[in-house]
Design a protein around this motif. Structure first.
Motif, PDB file in Angstrom:
ATOM      1  N   VAL A 208      36.389   9.228  31.415  1.00 51.70           N
ATOM      2  CA  VAL A 208      35.248   9.344  30.611  1.00 51.70           C
ATOM      3  C   VAL A 208      35.444   8.586  29.174  1.00 51.70           C
ATOM      4  O   VAL A 208      34.672   8.153  28.616  1.00 51.70           O
ATOM      5  CB  VAL A 208      35.253  10.901  30.454  1.00 51.70           C
ATOM      6  N   LEU A 209      36.843   8.678  29.033  1.00 52.57           N
ATOM      7  CA  LEU A 209      36.832   7.885  27.588  1.00 52.57           C
ATOM      8  C   LEU A 209      37.308   6.571  27.544  1.00 52.57           C
ATOM      9  O   LEU A 209      37.598   5.944  26.476  1.00 52.57           O
ATOM     10  CB  LEU A 209      38.022   8.874  26.927  1.00 52.57           C
TER      11      LEU A 209
ATOM     12  N   ILE B 147      48.499   7.056  30.210  1.00 51.80           N
ATOM     13  CA  ILE B 147      50.128   7.009  30.447  1.00 51.80           C
ATOM     14  C   ILE B 147      50.303   8.405  31.166  1.00 51.80           C
ATOM     15  O   ILE B 147      51.056   8.304  31.811  1.00 51.80           O
ATOM     16  CB  ILE B 147      50.756   7.166  28.934  1.00 51.80           C
ATOM     17  N   ALA B 148      49.431   9.360  30.847  1.00 51.54           N
ATOM     18  CA  ALA B 148      49.950  10.533  31.529  1.00 51.54           C
ATOM     19  C   ALA B 148      49.719  10.461  33.205  1.00 51.54           C
ATOM     20  O   ALA B 148      50.342  10.986  34.013  1.00 51.54           O
ATOM     21  CB  ALA B 148      48.923  11.840  31.186  1.00 51.54           C
ATOM     22  N   VAL B 149      48.446   9.849  33.623  1.00 48.16           N
ATOM     23  CA  VAL B 149      48.167   9.438  35.009  1.00 48.16           C
ATOM     24  C   VAL B 149      49.418   8.872  35.435  1.00 48.16           C
ATOM     25  O   VAL B 149      49.717   9.175  36.878  1.00 48.16           O
ATOM     26  CB  VAL B 149      47.001   8.831  35.105  1.00 48.16           C
ATOM     27  N   VAL B 150      49.870   7.734  35.157  1.00 48.68           N
ATOM     28  CA  VAL B 150      50.904   7.115  35.608  1.00 48.68           C
ATOM     29  C   VAL B 150      52.230   7.676  35.590  1.00 48.68           C
ATOM     30  O   VAL B 150      53.119   7.744  36.611  1.00 48.68           O
ATOM     31  CB  VAL B 150      51.248   5.831  35.059  1.00 48.68           C
ATOM     32  N   ALA B 151      52.381   8.304  34.658  1.00 45.44           N
ATOM     33  CA  ALA B 151      53.657   9.400  34.394  1.00 45.44           C
ATOM     34  C   ALA B 151      53.606  10.481  35.592  1.00 45.44           C
ATOM     35  O   ALA B 151      54.830  10.765  36.037  1.00 45.44           O
ATOM     36  CB  ALA B 151      53.730  10.056  33.018  1.00 45.44           C
TER      37      ALA B 151
ATOM     38  N   VAL C 263      42.817  16.952  34.843  1.00 51.81           N
ATOM     39  CA  VAL C 263      42.378  16.608  33.327  1.00 51.81           C
ATOM     40  C   VAL C 263      42.792  15.388  32.880  1.00 51.81           C
ATOM     41  O   VAL C 263      41.974  14.684  32.149  1.00 51.81           O
ATOM     42  CB  VAL C 263      43.190  17.694  32.615  1.00 51.81           C
ATOM     43  N   ALA C 264      43.940  14.899  33.346  1.00 50.50           N
ATOM     44  CA  ALA C 264      44.283  13.430  32.862  1.00 50.50           C
ATOM     45  C   ALA C 264      43.457  12.380  33.330  1.00 50.50           C
ATOM     46  O   ALA C 264      43.331  11.514  32.895  1.00 50.50           O
ATOM     47  CB  ALA C 264      45.837  13.247  33.226  1.00 50.50           C
ATOM     48  N   ILE C 265      43.118  12.531  34.690  1.00 44.31           N
ATOM     49  CA  ILE C 265      42.310  11.447  35.393  1.00 44.31           C
ATOM     50  C   ILE C 265      40.811  11.482  34.727  1.00 44.31           C
ATOM     51  O   ILE C 265      40.349  10.472  34.561  1.00 44.31           O
ATOM     52  CB  ILE C 265      42.276  11.767  37.070  1.00 44.31           C
TER      53      ILE C 265
END
Length: 307
Positions: free
Chosen positions: A40-41, A258-262, A33-35
């Motif tokens: 997409v956005l 930020i979520a992906v790198v987190a 979902v994060a990726i």
């Protein structure tokens, strides 16, 4: 302190995923979902920093990404700390309200990841339903507060005092553990306050501190926090997206990045947690981190309030 095996069996993970096991589905789903949202956005290269509404250079943007990885690592080790680490840094360079909105996304993703990793599910909700219900109510109140008022330095300053007070209490009492003494109504009240603080200021130390007093098993501690905090952040995002104008596509994209790198940091922190850790060292790490966080909050709020 008991921990799981630190090695990772990739083949077993994939096999469990193809058979839709709870743990693997949640961990993979949160990452996907994060990726997907980050792709997409994506606003375009020329608009990467435009929506921040601040003179953020590429170097400073990279620094923020590094801080997010650090926050994810601490989150993986302790079950909390991401918002407490990242929020004070982000609010120092962009609008505080914008920071609070953007940073609602990464904690949701990483808490869902940890719900799967620790196997925390419906059984926790059945046992701790007062916590979950009152946390949602507190979140609603906090989002309304954020909508009507600008997040100033007073609320973070008070949160810093709460953190420092808890650190002093634990050291004076020699890291007291009150086994099986917590009450569902008391825990629910803590959830109410936690939901409000996270929604209004993205800083919520009271629930981690409460759990730390009553639970020393790392997996149960982190699993309980992930379920409660994940519910709070999910409620926040739904309210800000559909009932206010706080959550925009750009802010959702930035939060997803930020979520992906987190998650990268989260995987590292989870591995470190799985290595056998002495209980006393774990406790000192929690207390030490909270103390550093309180000092950082004071550094950012005292000049604005008193100088």
């Amino acid at each position: 302190m008991g921990t799981r095996e630190s090695s990772i069996d990739v083949a077993q993970f994939i096999d469990n995923l193809t058979h839709f096991h709870y743990r693997e589905v949640l961990m993979t789903g949160a990452t996907f979902v994060a990726i997907a949202a980050a792709i997409v956005l994506f606003p375009g290269v020329e608009n990467v920093t435009q929506g921040i509404q601040s003179n953020v250079s590429g170097g400073l943007f990279a620094l923020l990404i590094g801080v997010a990885i650090l926050g994810g690592t601490v989150m993986g080790m302790l079950g909390f700390g991401f918002s407490l680490i990242v929020t004070p840094v982000l609010v120092s360079v962009i609008d505080p309200t914008l920071a609070v909105v953007v940073l609602a996304v990464p904690p949701l993703i990483i808490n869902v990841f940890q719900m799967g990793d620790t196997g925390t599910g419906i059984e926790f909700v059945r046992k701790q339903w007062p916590l979950m219900i009152l946390a949602i109510i507190g979140t609603v109140i906090g989002v309304v507060f954020l909508t009507e008022f600008s997040t100033g330095p007073l609320v973070p300053f008070l949160i810093g005092l709460i953190i420092l007070g808890y650190v002093v209490f634990q050291i004076v009492e020699n890291f007291v553990v009150i086994e099986e003494a917590h009450h569902p109504i008391a825990l629910g009240a803590i959830g109410l306050v936690e939901g409000f603080l996270l929604a209004a200021a993205n800083l919520g130390p009271v629930l981690p501190a409460y759990f730390h007093t009553f639970e020393r098993d790392a997996e149960k501690y982190i699993g309980g926090l992930s379920m409660a905090l994940g519910t709070i952040f999910a409620t926040r995002i739904v309210l800000m997206t559909f009932f206010t104008d706080l959550m925009t596509p750009y802010r959702l994209w930035l939060g997803s990045v930020i979520a992906v790198v987190a998650i990268v940091g989260l995987l590292l922190g989870t591995y470190l947690r799985r290595i056998e850790i002495d209980e006393q060292k774990f406790t000192w790490f929690v207390i030490g981190l909270l103390f550093i966080i309180s000092l950082n909050i004071f550094r950012n709020t005292i000049p604005a309030l008193f100088l």
